[in-house]
Design a protein around this motif. Structure first.
Motif, PDB file in Angstrom:
ATOM      1  N   GLU A  86       0.803  -1.102   0.247  1.00 37.28           N
ATOM      2  CA  GLU A  86      -0.227  -0.132   0.065  1.00 37.28           C
ATOM      3  C   GLU A  86       0.849   0.996  -0.184  1.00 37.28           C
ATOM      4  N   LEU A  87       2.392   1.458   0.993  1.00 36.02           N
ATOM      5  CA  LEU A  87       2.773   2.762   1.263  1.00 36.02           C
ATOM      6  C   LEU A  87       3.616   2.758  -0.249  1.00 36.02           C
ATOM      7  N   ILE A  88       3.967   1.084  -1.034  1.00 38.26           N
ATOM      8  CA  ILE A  88       5.255   1.950  -2.663  1.00 38.26           C
ATOM      9  C   ILE A  88       3.787   2.217  -3.179  1.00 38.26           C
ATOM     10  N   ALA A  97       2.026  12.401  -1.346  1.00 36.04           N
ATOM     11  CA  ALA A  97       0.573  11.872  -0.679  1.00 36.04           C
ATOM     12  C   ALA A  97       0.613  10.510   0.147  1.00 36.04           C
ATOM     13  N   VAL A  98       2.356  10.439   0.552  1.00 35.14           N
ATOM     14  CA  VAL A  98       3.050   9.718   1.278  1.00 35.14           C
ATOM     15  C   VAL A  98       3.657  10.125   2.100  1.00 35.14           C
ATOM     16  N   SER A 108      -0.802   7.413  11.334  1.00 34.53           N
ATOM     17  CA  SER A 108      -1.036   6.713  10.205  1.00 34.53           C
ATOM     18  C   SER A 108      -1.871   6.282  10.102  1.00 34.53           C
ATOM     19  N   SER A 109      -3.412   6.537   9.072  1.00 35.82           N
ATOM     20  CA  SER A 109      -3.886   5.574   8.470  1.00 35.82           C
ATOM     21  C   SER A 109      -3.843   4.251   7.692  1.00 35.82           C
ATOM     22  N   VAL A 110      -2.292   4.164   6.713  1.00 38.43           N
ATOM     23  CA  VAL A 110      -2.242   3.293   6.330  1.00 38.43           C
ATOM     24  C   VAL A 110      -1.511   2.384   7.208  1.00 38.43           C
TER      25      VAL A 110
END
Length: 288
Positions: A86-88, A97-98, A108-110
């Motif tokens: 997801e981060l990549i 955005a990252v 972080s929501s991720v």
């Protein structure tokens, strides 16, 4: 649990065999408290002398890992691959955005989808520092790989300190047992005028020291160090997987290829299946 089973087996086989051979526990039990004070106390003292306060706390904490086993399980490796994917994917679509995720991972929501990973400071730092370097155009994969290798080697050296501390105690216990046995012989020689049955018990009590030092070294402390080494090495694979995926990302491989590189480098008993991981990645995409 299996560690406790091993301890039970040691006691049953050693003392059960001794009693089946006609041995009497009375002499051992009578001498045991005093021998344990001498041998155990000297071993603890030597351990304190050879380590600082932080190392002592670290070692005592790590002893619990012998029974708990590795921290990272099968589902954690799968979650890590999904997190990295997801981060990549976000970084490839919009490098700006990252930043909100790698600059404030606690918010972080991720990262928040994977609380166990989010709570591991070193895993989060490895991910964020490496992705931050890539966002600053510090994207020579070989340079980043060298930096990561040095960092992970330093982490390994720190993590393995407990192993060396326990192994040093294990190496010294037989000698400390001999010290206790010699003291017992000295005590016996001071009572040389006693009848043979009394001297026999005193000599037997002295030999308990040698037995106890060897028994503790090779029955407990040495195996604890060996088990701890296995646990630490397995947990370090988790950070190694982060390295492999992010280096593949710096080589500009497709996100799915980066994740497959990580999957292939996961230890076999924790490696998610290809279909299982594809389903998890699809769910990640759908949830985005």
């Amino acid at each position: 649990m299996i560690g406790l089973v091993g301890i039970v087996i040691i006691f049953v086989m050693v003392f059960g065999g001794y009693m089946l051979a006609g041995g009497k526990l009375g002499i051992i039990l009578k001498a045991l408290p005093f021998e344990m004070i001498m041998i155990g106390g000297a071993a603890i003292g030597a351990f304190v002398i050879s380590n600082d306060g932080a190392a002592i706390k670290h070692t005592l904490k790590d002893v619990g890992r012998v029974f708990k086993g590795p921290k990272w399980k099968h589902e954690d490796y799968r979650d890590l691959l999904c997190l990295l994917f997801e981060l990549i994917r976000i970084a490839r679509a919009n490098p700006i955005a990252v930043e909100e995720h790698i600059e404030a991972p606690a918010e972080s929501s991720v990262f928040g989808k994977y609380p166990k990973i989010q709570s591991d400071a070193e895993a989060v730092a490895l991910i964020c520092d490496t992705m931050r370097a890539a966002s600053m155009n510090y994207d020579d994969p070989h340079q980043v790989e060298e930096v990561l290798d040095k960092r992970m080697e330093a982490n390994r050296h720190h993590a393995e300190h407990s192993i060396h501390a326990l192994q040093s105690v294990a190496d010294g216990l037989p000698a400390l047992g001999i010290v206790a046995a010699v003291l017992g012989v000295i005590k016996t020689m001071g009572s040389i005028d006693q009848p043979p049955e009394v001297l026999g018990k005193m000599i037997g009590g002295a030999l308990v020291g040698t037995f106890l030092g060897v028994f503790l070294a090779y029955g407990f402390v040495g195996p604890f160090a060996a088990k701890l080494k296995t646990v630490i090495e397995e947990d370090l694979h988790f950070h190694q997987l982060i390295r492999e995926v992010l280096i593949a990302n710096l080589h500009r491989h497709a996100p799915n290829i980066c994740i497959e590189v990580g999957r292939q480098n996961t230890p076999g008993h924790n490696r998610p299946g290809f279909t299982e991981l594809e389903a998890a990645l699809k769910a990640t995409k759908d949830a985005a």
